[in-house]
Design a protein around this motif. Structure first.
Motif: not given
Length: 123
Positions: A55, A58, A69, A71
């Motif tokens: 994580g 990105t 986004t 996650s």
């Protein structure tokens, strides 16, 4: 066997938000970088975003930057795609995929795929 199951799709008005989830099983999730792709009606499947195994990094395409986004929660074996400011052109089936390769963009770099979840954005 490996399973990736997407959820969270649906019908939303332009400007609205959705959060997609992808639950993984049958693999060591924290070993895999995860990607999101989409297939719009009449178009080929295209890369949307990817997230590193931990994580910590990105990557997303220009047409979703600032709106989508990625996650993940490795404790839950789940990756997410938060989609804000949705546009009618975001209408597509959204797929998650798992890859050993770092932040891969090409489909062939992904080893496992989910069945997809439909996102429809009305104008």
């Amino acid at each position: 066997q490996v399973q990736l199951v997407e959820s969270g799709g649906g019908l939303v008005q332009a400007g609205g938000s959705l959060r997609l989830s992808c639950a993984a099983s049958g693999l060591t999730f924290s070993n895999y970088n995860m990607g999101w792709f989409r297939r719009a009606p009449g178009k080929e499947r295209e890369f949307v975003a990817a997230i590193r195994w931990d994580g910590g990094e990105t990557y997303s395409t220009d047409f979703v930057k600032g709106r989508f986004t990625s996650s993940r929660d490795n404790a839950k074996n789940t990756v997410y795609l938060q989609m804000n400011s949705l546009k009618p052109e975001d209408t597509a089936i959204y797929y998650c995929a798992a890859s050993i390769d770092y932040l891969a963009v090409g489909e062939t770099r992904y080893d496992y795929w989910g069945q997809g979840t439909q996102v429809t954005v009305s104008s």
